[in-house]
Structure formats: C-alpha cells, structure tokens
Design an enzyme around this catalytic site. Structure first.
Site, PDB file in Angstrom:
ATOM      1  N   GLY A 254      76.721 123.864  12.404  1.00  0.00           N
ATOM      2  CA  GLY A 254      77.921 124.621  12.693  1.00  0.00           C
ATOM      3  C   GLY A 254      77.757 125.600  13.831  1.00  0.00           C
ATOM      4  O   GLY A 254      78.653 126.393  14.117  1.00  0.00           O
ATOM      5  N   SER A 255      76.586 125.538  14.510  1.00  0.00           N
ATOM      6  CA  SER A 255      76.322 126.455  15.617  1.00  0.00           C
ATOM      7  C   SER A 255      77.003 126.011  16.903  1.00  0.00           C
ATOM      8  O   SER A 255      77.117 126.791  17.849  1.00  0.00           O
ATOM      9  CB  SER A 255      74.819 126.572  15.865  1.00  0.00           C
ATOM     10  OG  SER A 255      74.288 125.323  16.273  1.00  0.00           O
ATOM     11  N   GLY A 256      77.424 124.744  16.978  1.00  0.00           N
ATOM     12  CA  GLY A 256      78.031 124.235  18.197  1.00  0.00           C
ATOM     13  C   GLY A 256      77.025 123.725  19.200  1.00  0.00           C
ATOM     14  O   GLY A 256      77.380 123.390  20.331  1.00  0.00           O
ATOM     15  N   LEU A 257      75.756 123.638  18.786  1.00  0.00           N
ATOM     16  CA  LEU A 257      74.708 123.146  19.679  1.00  0.00           C
ATOM     17  C   LEU A 257      74.270 121.733  19.320  1.00  0.00           C
ATOM     18  O   LEU A 257      73.272 121.234  19.842  1.00  0.00           O
ATOM     19  CB  LEU A 257      73.485 124.082  19.635  1.00  0.00           C
ATOM     20  CG  LEU A 257      73.740 125.542  20.025  1.00  0.00           C
ATOM     21  CD1 LEU A 257      72.447 126.341  19.944  1.00  0.00           C
ATOM     22  CD2 LEU A 257      74.342 125.640  21.426  1.00  0.00           C
ATOM     23  N   GLY A 258      75.016 121.085  18.435  1.00  0.00           N
ATOM     24  CA  GLY A 258      74.694 119.710  18.049  1.00  0.00           C
ATOM     25  C   GLY A 258      73.498 119.607  17.127  1.00  0.00           C
ATOM     26  O   GLY A 258      72.775 118.612  17.146  1.00  0.00           O
ATOM     27  N   SER A 259      73.274 120.622  16.280  1.00  0.00           N
ATOM     28  CA  SER A 259      72.043 120.683  15.494  1.00  0.00           C
ATOM     29  C   SER A 259      71.913 119.551  14.478  1.00  0.00           C
ATOM     30  O   SER A 259      70.821 119.003  14.299  1.00  0.00           O
ATOM     31  CB  SER A 259      71.921 122.041  14.796  1.00  0.00           C
ATOM     32  OG  SER A 259      73.063 122.333  14.026  1.00  0.00           O
ATOM     33  N   SER A 260      73.003 119.168  13.807  1.00  0.00           N
ATOM     34  CA  SER A 260      72.911 118.104  12.804  1.00  0.00           C
ATOM     35  C   SER A 260      72.541 116.774  13.447  1.00  0.00           C
ATOM     36  O   SER A 260      71.647 116.057  12.971  1.00  0.00           O
ATOM     37  CB  SER A 260      74.234 117.973  12.052  1.00  0.00           C
ATOM     38  OG  SER A 260      74.529 119.149  11.333  1.00  0.00           O
TER      39      SER A 260
ATOM     40  N   GLU B  80      74.845 108.983  11.126  1.00  0.00           N
ATOM     41  CA  GLU B  80      75.613 110.193  10.840  1.00  0.00           C
ATOM     42  C   GLU B  80      77.091 109.915  10.647  1.00  0.00           C
ATOM     43  O   GLU B  80      77.724 110.444   9.725  1.00  0.00           O
ATOM     44  CB  GLU B  80      75.415 111.205  11.973  1.00  0.00           C
ATOM     45  CG  GLU B  80      76.010 112.571  11.662  1.00  0.00           C
ATOM     46  CD  GLU B  80      75.698 113.603  12.730  1.00  0.00           C
ATOM     47  OE1 GLU B  80      76.051 114.773  12.532  1.00  0.00           O
ATOM     48  OE2 GLU B  80      75.106 113.235  13.766  1.00  0.00           O
TER      49      GLU B  80
ATOM     50  N   ASP C 250      76.134 114.320  21.200  1.00  0.00           N
ATOM     51  CA  ASP C 250      74.962 115.045  20.707  1.00  0.00           C
ATOM     52  C   ASP C 250      73.742 114.148  20.569  1.00  0.00           C
ATOM     53  O   ASP C 250      72.628 114.525  20.935  1.00  0.00           O
ATOM     54  CB  ASP C 250      75.268 115.680  19.343  1.00  0.00           C
ATOM     55  CG  ASP C 250      76.398 116.685  19.411  1.00  0.00           C
ATOM     56  OD1 ASP C 250      76.779 117.072  20.533  1.00  0.00           O
ATOM     57  OD2 ASP C 250      76.919 117.056  18.342  1.00  0.00           O
TER      58      ASP C 250
END
Length: 342
Positions: free
Chosen positions: A110-116, A148, A160
């Site tokens: 949910g950080s917007g950095l594509g972490s998942s 995903e 991402d």
C-alpha cells in the site's frame, strides 16, 4: 545451502494506471518508471523434514504445515502460497518442496512503490536460482504477474513486475494479448544526479483504497466513462513527454509533465486523492516544490516531490511539521538478483 534473492521497488514516474486491463488491451498502455534503492528480499532454506514454513518477517506473520503439492488460499500469506503452488506445479512435476521461505520488504504494502508485486518477483527469482529454472526476465515478470493477478486474484496492473525484474529506467508498452515491450532508457549520469537532488519522497500513510481505486478504473473503462478514459489517454501523452524530457535533461518540461500527469491521474477515479493528500501537496508547494504526484494507485502511500534543490531543506522543514515522513532515495541500474550461499 541457502538461497537468497532481492528485487528493487519502483517509482511510477508517468503513465501509471494505463497498464491495467481492460484499458491497455483496448487502447494500449505506456508507463515510465525507475527502480530505487529499496528492496524486497527472499531467503529459501531447503528442508528435509517434509514441512513447509512461510515467514513474512516484516509483518511478523508466519504459516507452517506439511509439504503438499498445492496450498489453498485462506488470507494467510497467500502470495507466498501462490508462488510455491506455481513453481511446484509447473517446474517440479507436482512434487512438494519442503522449505522455509522468509521474506521482508523495505516498504509496506500500500506504499505505492509496488511492494507486493516486487515481493512476488523476489520469491520467483529465489526459486529460479534454487532449481536452476530456464526463465529469462520477461518470463519471470509474466509469471509473477499471473500469480498475483490470476492465482491470488489481487487487483492491479503490470508495470510493477516488469520494473522489479528489469531494473533501471524503463519505458514500457502494454498491449492486447499480454504483449509487453520493455525499453531500457540510457539516462545520462548528470541527469540522474540532478533528478536525485530534486526528488523527495513523502509518506503520508499506507493506502487502504488501492484495490478499490483500481476496480473503479476498470469499471470506468468497461462502462466507457469518457472522463476517465480521456484522463488515461492524457497520462500516456505525459509518459511520452516525460521520457523525452528525461533523455534530454529538460527539467522544466519534466516538471510540466509531472504536474499535468497528476491532474490527469486525479480524473481517473474519485478516491485517488483526498483532503490529507491535497493539504500535504499545498504545504510542499508553498515551501518550494515544483510538482508532485502519488506513486501508485493513490489514496495514500508515497508522494514524489520535485523540488528546487536550493529549496530542498525548506520543503523538508515544512513537511516535518505534518504527520507524514520524508525519505530520500537513489536510482538503481539492476533488477532482481539471486544467489546461493553454501
């Protein structure tokens, strides 16, 4: 033997959202992004006890059980199970793989950095390294995307997985029939240095609405909502213009592109912005920010701020008075990497 892998998180510079179906299937998507020195990490420890354990160290979550050919999704570390399931079924003839799989990331979901998505790429890369799988960069990215989006059924786009796999500055094309073209950009060193001197990341809190925002975008395209579709067309235009500005080192046009891109992005769905985001934006603007945008779906997460390097500390001091946190970052040249320790 221990197997490790990592994959870099990314900043979505322009065009984010046009990589989501059905828009990119109908109109084609264009995205400009760059990876930064924040990562998702994976460790695999092969086991001989017939057991499997999944550990998300950063979230303090774990799951363990008998090593099976396939695990059901129950909301507990489903991404880990999704990667395990596909690797076992497609690359290990359905034979279980006893192991301990440990992950953590430098930024929360949910950080917007594509972490998942980056985490999935990191896990896939670790299995590729362990089992010596004949998968290239496009194969790894596409497999991570399928796991995903289709296996675990999480909403989102495609950029991402490809950013995390390839690394660096990339201009990506997304077309029908899952056709993706990644165009690496050769950005001059002085341009990257100036961009790093001008860039701040402001974290106002994890986005709880990213899936809802993406679902709204999807619904808008399906309903042929003209306002939303025209906004996505505008985002593609800004992605092309920002690419050209980056290659030339034209920072005035770069600022204009980011400004226009943020205005277009907000027209894609209602909850992309909110009063808290707008308030932070105004504070930064008054202190010396030139342009800014949310990196990711919106609703929260990291905001990218382009500032006059001479006023950088003024912006930092102004935002220090808010509830958010300020970060700096550097760009990276490399995508996902895996290695073994004996």
């Amino acid at each position: 033997m221990i197997i490790r892998a990592r994959a870099p998180l990314r900043l979505g510079l322009a065009g984010g959202g046009t990589d989501v179906s059905p828009y990119c299937d109908i109109y084609g998507g264009l995205v400009l992004n760059a990876t930064i020195d924040k990562y998702a990490y994976t460790t695999i420890k092969p086991a001989d006890n017939g057991r499997v354990e999944f550990i998300a160290a950063d979230r303090q979550e774990n799951w363990k059980g008998e090593a099976l050919p396939k695990f059901d999704f129950d909301g507990k570390l489903d991404l880990h199970k999704g990667v395990y399931n596909r690797i076992v079924q497609e690359f290990n003839q359905g034979a279980p793989l006893p192991l301990t799989l440990i992950t953590y990331t430098d930024a929360p979901p949910g950080s917007g950095l594509g972490s998942s998505s980056t985490l999935v790429v990191s896990m896939v890369k670790a299995f590729v390294e362990w089992l010596n799988l004949p998968l290239g960069e496009y194969d790894i990215a596409h497999l991570a995307y399928e796991i995903e989006r289709f296996d675990v059924n999480l909403s989102g786009g495609r950029q991402d997985q490809y950013a995390a796999t390839f690394g660096g500055f990339n201009f990506m094309e997304f077309n029908r029939d899952e056709r993706v073209v990644v165009n690496p950009l050769r950005i001059k060193n002085w341009i990257i240095s100036e961009l790093e001197a001008s860039l701040l990341l402001y974290f106002g809190g994890v986005s709880r609405q990213s899936a809802e925002i993406i679902d709204e975008q999807v619904d808008n395209v399906k309903r042929k909502e003209s306002k939303s579709i025209e906004a996505m067309h505008a985002l593609k235009t800004e992605a092309m213009q920002m690419k050209e500005s980056l290659l030339k080192g034209d920072f005035d046009n770069l600022v204009d592109s980011m400004w226009a891109g943020w205005e277009a992005k907000k027209r894609m769905a209602r909850s992309i912005t909110n009063p808290r985001i707008e308030e932070s934006y105004e504070i930064a603007l008054k202190a010396g920010m030139k342009a800014g945008k949310i990196s990711g779906a919106g609703g929260g997460g990291f905001m990218m701020l382009l500032v006059d390097p001479g006023k950088r500390m003024d912006v930092i001091r102004a935002l220090d008075k808010t509830e958010g946190e300020i970060y700096t970052c550097h760009f990276t040249k490399y995508g996902t990497q895996g290695w073994k320790i004996y």
